[in-house]
Design an enzyme around this catalytic site. Structure first.
Site, PDB file in Angstrom:
ATOM      1  CD  GLU A 146      -4.939  15.438 -18.063  1.00 11.04           C
ATOM      2  OE1 GLU A 146      -4.732  16.211 -17.125  1.00 11.04           O
ATOM      3  OE2 GLU A 146      -4.878  14.206 -17.947  1.00 11.04           O
TER       4      GLU A 146
ATOM      5  CD  GLU B 140      -1.771  11.583 -18.686  1.00 13.09           C
ATOM      6  OE1 GLU B 140      -2.294  11.614 -17.550  1.00 13.09           O
ATOM      7  OE2 GLU B 140      -1.258  12.575 -19.224  1.00 13.09           O
TER       8      GLU B 140
HETATM    9  O1  IFM Z   1       0.313  13.459 -13.544  1.00 14.60           O
HETATM   10  C1  IFM Z   1      -0.850  13.791 -14.227  1.00 14.60           C
HETATM   11  C2  IFM Z   1      -0.553  14.111 -15.675  1.00 14.60           C
HETATM   12  O2  IFM Z   1       0.396  15.125 -15.804  1.00 14.60           O
HETATM   13  C3  IFM Z   1      -1.811  14.561 -16.375  1.00 14.60           C
HETATM   14  N1  IFM Z   1      -2.872  13.615 -16.176  1.00 14.60           N
HETATM   15  C4  IFM Z   1      -3.130  13.165 -14.839  1.00 14.60           C
HETATM   16  C5  IFM Z   1      -1.854  12.682 -14.188  1.00 14.60           C
HETATM   17  C6  IFM Z   1      -2.133  12.186 -12.753  1.00 14.60           C
HETATM   18  O3  IFM Z   1      -2.678  13.203 -11.990  1.00 14.60           O
END
Ligand code: IFM
Length: 457
Positions: A173, A353
């Site tokens: 990210e 994710e």
């Molecule tokens: O916890 C975070 C993760 O570290 C990165 N992506 C989003 C998740 C939820 O906010």
């Protein structure tokens, strides 16, 4: 209320589709000062008054550094194919430069071997935000030198672990690092400068491309990629103002990263909008950023809605919200994946994710998190729909294995499919974990080692 499909719902996914769970180092490891680990920008940021909602830090977190074997057993019990984790750069090379920390490297080596021994594929991320503090003192991601330090770090990890991991992600990210960390200042390192944010984003992308080249040059066999947080960006109304603003926000979130990675250029509308805040580049940078990837990860949680009048209030959208206040919008995942596949020459995509924070109640050793199960099930169905529409998908990973340190929200928000009692460090499988495990175990060609063949947890 749950509409979660029966476990057989994934019967149509191909056998080689990878199912996993994900975490990151700072959010679970703790042991912040143990065995020679250096400080990271998140250790520093947590000390700033008001930075973290519950004034907490990552000093102990889930104590995974000491409990990793039990946690690996837990992952094994779920029957997943893969575990996505990140390496803490300051744990393995404390100053970001100079000497390596053997004890830190040993930790990840033991963990990777522990995963392999259990038949679980290690999916390794190099940078999930915890930059060594010493590098931040020199400018962090705004400093071009950090690019070269990152490439060295990537090479060192590959030398130690590259032949044993199933994949390596450079950055998790980059938008979050750049925009929340350097522009809005609500994440580490807490800087508020748009010019700094755009320079940081360019250096993150450059370091990604140069790392891929350096890893391949030294014979790395692991598939290589990056993970972006992306959303479909939708206009709040049909007004010309909202639609124009939506186009720009789509440029800042999605095209700013996807265009250089796949087309070798930054979007001209965003460059024009940035004016003097556009990043400084050198000849060859854009060619390096476009270095081909073996796969790409997408982290998806919600859509983005844009109004020219100001920030969108998610309670106005008529959709259910998670405990983060994020709209639950699974169809946006299909839309996003199809768009990436249509607009760019993408390699196989992974949802690296996906998951939700909900207000869990632990009672009598159980957590009935039907909302989370429903969230995950509907997003898995959305992935299936994207595949039906022709998108090449490699896998899906739930965020997160464990409740953990949710950055500026501290420990107030729980994303885990496994509950963590932070006082005792006791882990309890939530209903969502049991649902996920039942689904995975119902697969025809499921992971054929010991625990995965269990029908009960
Ligand atoms: O916890 C975070 C993760 O570290 C990165 N992506 C989003 C998740 C939820 O906010």
């Amino acid at each position: 209320m749950t509409h979660a499909p029966a476990p057989q719902a994934i019967a149509s996914f191909p056998d080689q589709f990878v199912w996993g769970v994900a975490t990151s180092a700072f959010q679970i490891e703790g042991a912040a000062d143990t065995d020679g680990k250096g400080r990271s920008i998140w250790d520093d940021f947590c000390k700033q008054p008001g930075a973290i909602a519950d004034a907490s830090d990552g000093l102990r977190a889930c104590d995974h550094y000491h409990r990793w074997q039990d946690d690996l057993d837990l992952i094994d019990r779920l029957g997943v194919d893969a575990y996505r984790f990140s390496v803490s750069w300051p744990r393995v090379r404390p100053g970001g430069d100079g000497a390596w920390n053997e004890k830190g490297l040993d930790f990840y080596e033991r963990m990777v071997d522990g995963l392999l021994a259990r038949g679980i594929k290690p999916y390794l991320t190099l940078n999930h935000w915890d930059l060594p503090s010493e590098l931040q003192a020199k400018g962090g991601w705004t400093d071009r030198d950090t690019v070269h330090r990152f490439v060295e770090y990537a090479q060192g990890i590959d030398r130690r672990l590259g032949s044993r991991v199933a994949s390596i992600v450079t950055h998790n990210e980059p938008w979050v690092i750049a925009v929340l960390g350097y522009e809005q200042g609500i994440f580490a390192p807490g800087i508020k400068s748009r010019a700094a944010a755009m320079q940081a984003s360019h250096h993150l992308l450059l370091s990604h491309g140069l790392a891929l080249q350096a890893l391949r040059a030294q014979g790395c066999k692991a598939p290589l990629g990056i993970v972006l947080n992306l959303s479909p960006v939708q206009s709040a109304t049909d007004s010309e103002e909202d639609k124009a603003q939506t186009r720009l926000e789509d440029g800042k979130l999605l095209r700013w990263y996807m265009d250089p990675l796949f087309k070798g250029s930054y979007p001209v509308d965003v460059i024009a909008y940035l004016g003097a805040d556009a990043p400084r580049m050198q000849a060859g940078d854009l060619d390096a950023i476009r270095t081909p990837m073996d796969f790409m990860g997408v982290n998806y949680y919600s859509r983005a809605v844009v109004s020219a009048k100001g920030p969108w209030d998610t309670t106005q959208g008529g959709l259910p919200l998670t405990d983060m206040g994020w709209e639950i919008y699974p169809e946006g995942l299909t839309e996003l994946l199809v768009r990436m596949h249509t607009d760019y020459p993408v390699p196989p995509l992974y949802v690296t994710e996906n998951g939700g924070a909900f207000k869990d109640v632990l009672q009598d050793g159980q957590v009935h998190d039907a909302d989370r199960t429903d969230y995950i099930a509907r997003h898995i169905a959305a992935v299936g729909e994207a595949m039906r529409q022709g998108v090449r998908m490699g896998g899906y990973m739930v965020w997160s294995l464990l409740d953990n340190f949710e950055w500026a929200s501290g420990y107030e928000k729980r994303f885990g499919i496994v509950h963590v009692d932070y006082a005792t460090q006791k882990r309890t499988l939530k209903d969502s974990a049991m649902w996920y495990a039942a689904m995975l175990n119902a697969r025809s060609g499921h992971r054929s080692h010991s625990a995965a063949t269990r029908t009960t947890l």
